[in-house]
Design a protein around this motif. Structure first.
Motif, PDB file in Angstrom:
ATOM      1  N   ASP A  99       0.768  -1.162   0.050  1.00 26.92           N
ATOM      2  CA  ASP A  99      -0.199  -0.107   0.088  1.00 26.92           C
ATOM      3  C   ASP A  99       0.804   1.238   0.138  1.00 26.92           C
ATOM      4  N   ASP A 102       2.308   1.778  -3.585  1.00 25.40           N
ATOM      5  CA  ASP A 102       0.931   2.206  -4.323  1.00 25.40           C
ATOM      6  C   ASP A 102       0.692   3.813  -3.999  1.00 25.40           C
ATOM      7  N   LEU A 103       0.798   4.001  -3.042  1.00 18.96           N
ATOM      8  CA  LEU A 103       0.608   5.577  -2.461  1.00 18.96           C
ATOM      9  C   LEU A 103       1.821   6.355  -2.977  1.00 18.96           C
ATOM     10  N   ASP A 105       3.388   5.658  -5.835  1.00 18.28           N
ATOM     11  CA  ASP A 105       3.248   5.695  -7.340  1.00 18.28           C
ATOM     12  C   ASP A 105       2.174   6.679  -7.821  1.00 18.28           C
ATOM     13  N   GLU A 106       1.097   6.581  -6.670  1.00 21.25           N
ATOM     14  CA  GLU A 106      -0.181   7.377  -7.105  1.00 21.25           C
ATOM     15  C   GLU A 106       0.119   9.046  -6.899  1.00 21.25           C
ATOM     16  N   THR A 107       1.001   9.416  -5.966  1.00 22.08           N
ATOM     17  CA  THR A 107       1.153  10.645  -5.500  1.00 22.08           C
ATOM     18  C   THR A 107       2.610  11.101  -6.036  1.00 22.08           C
ATOM     19  N   ARG A 240      -3.708  19.437  -5.891  1.00 17.62           N
ATOM     20  CA  ARG A 240      -4.261  18.115  -5.576  1.00 17.62           C
ATOM     21  C   ARG A 240      -4.124  17.863  -3.973  1.00 17.62           C
ATOM     22  N   ASP A 244      -7.088  15.201  -3.815  1.00 24.30           N
ATOM     23  CA  ASP A 244      -6.669  14.107  -4.288  1.00 24.30           C
ATOM     24  C   ASP A 244      -5.639  13.559  -2.998  1.00 24.30           C
ATOM     25  N   TYR A 245      -4.625  14.125  -2.667  1.00 27.41           N
ATOM     26  CA  TYR A 245      -3.786  13.503  -1.776  1.00 27.41           C
ATOM     27  C   TYR A 245      -4.527  13.117  -0.725  1.00 27.41           C
ATOM     28  N   LYS A 248      -6.258   9.688  -1.020  1.00 29.91           N
ATOM     29  CA  LYS A 248      -5.314   8.716  -1.489  1.00 29.91           C
ATOM     30  C   LYS A 248      -4.606   8.272  -0.245  1.00 29.91           C
TER      31      LYS A 248
END
Length: 264
Positions: A99, A102-103, A105-107, A240, A244-245, A248
């Motif tokens: 996780d 992934d976090l 990579d997403e941010t 973001r 967004d952030y 996430k």
């Protein structure tokens, strides 16, 4: 650090030599620079000869090393073995790793996992950003819980009375102008963290830094850790931040919590 409660047979069970040896390791770690035997002796409030015997023993076992001139001493490589063995035993690290990646990579921002130890935040894992904005937090880093959004979230699980008692008479080391400097300010920061369930920081723990933190829960709903994304303010896109952030980071914290058995 708070002193643990003494057993009724404390004077019989307690080993002063072992205590002083471990204190030497703590002193060397806290100073973050090599120290002479005399400096160690002063910090321990023992004679130079006593300090030398402690250092000699630790050096013999690999827990301390001498510098090139032989007059100064620092932590040895064997200390790392203990630290990494401890960290490796924590299932939460393995559980949270995917996780956190992934976090990240997403941010596009470094992600961290931390736990609360007494009055300190201890970082168990750091997933570095793939961009040039690398985190200056490493595995094993400790920061005062009262000065950290991660700390506020984890302290929020304590009843106010217990939290106040934990910090009674404590020295509130100031990291930035936003650091709480007394128990009342800390209680306010912690209550705000509890109310929102996430902390968006603009320079709270470090001048010019940003972070977004969220708690990790166990199967009983108890906060056992916290995660964040953090780095210099320039690593964050302002538009973001809230939209967004935050979502996430919340989602990653909840995913880790579910893996640990939490049911919302």
């Amino acid at each position: 650090m708070d002193a643990p409660a003494k057993h009724k047979n404390h004077d019989i069970y307690f080993v002063p030599g072992l205590f002083r040896g471990l204190r030497v390791l703590e002193i060397l770690a806290a100073e973050e620079k090599p120290l002479t035997v005399s400096e160690i002796a002063r910090a321990l409030d023992v004679s130079r000869s006593s300090a030398f015997r402690l250092i000699y023993t630790l050096k013999y076992m690999g827990f301390a090393e001498s510098t090139d001139d032989g007059r100064n001493f620092k932590l040895g490589a064997r200390v790392l073995n203990l630290g990494f063995s401890y960290l490796a035993s924590q299932d939460i690290i393995t559980t949270a790793r995917a996780d956190l990646e992934d976090l990240r990579d997403e941010t596009g921002i470094s992600a961290h996992l931390a736990i609360l130890e007494k009055q300190e935040v201890l970082f168990l894992d750091c997933v570095q950003s793939r961009s040039g904005f690398l985190s200056n937090v490493n595995v094993g880093t400790r920061i005062p819980a009262h000065a950290s959004p991660l700390g506020w979230l984890m302290l929020s699980d304590l009843p106010s009375r217990e939290l106040a008692a934990r910090y009674e008479g404590a020295t509130f080391k100031r990291l930035t102008e936003k650091t709480p400097t007394n128990t009342e300010q800390l209680l306010h920061a912690v209550s705000q963290a509890a109310a929102h369930g996430v902390v968006v920081s603009q320079g709270i723990a470090e001048q010019g830094g940003c972070s977004i933190s969220a708690p990790v829960l166990d199967r009983n709903g108890k906060i056992i850790a916290a995660i964040d994304i953090s780095g210099p303010a320039s690593a964050f896109e302002a538009e973001r931040m809230e939209s967004d952030y935050v979502s996430k980071v919340r989602a990653a914290a909840m995913s880790i919590s579910r893996r640990l058995g939490y049911v919302a």
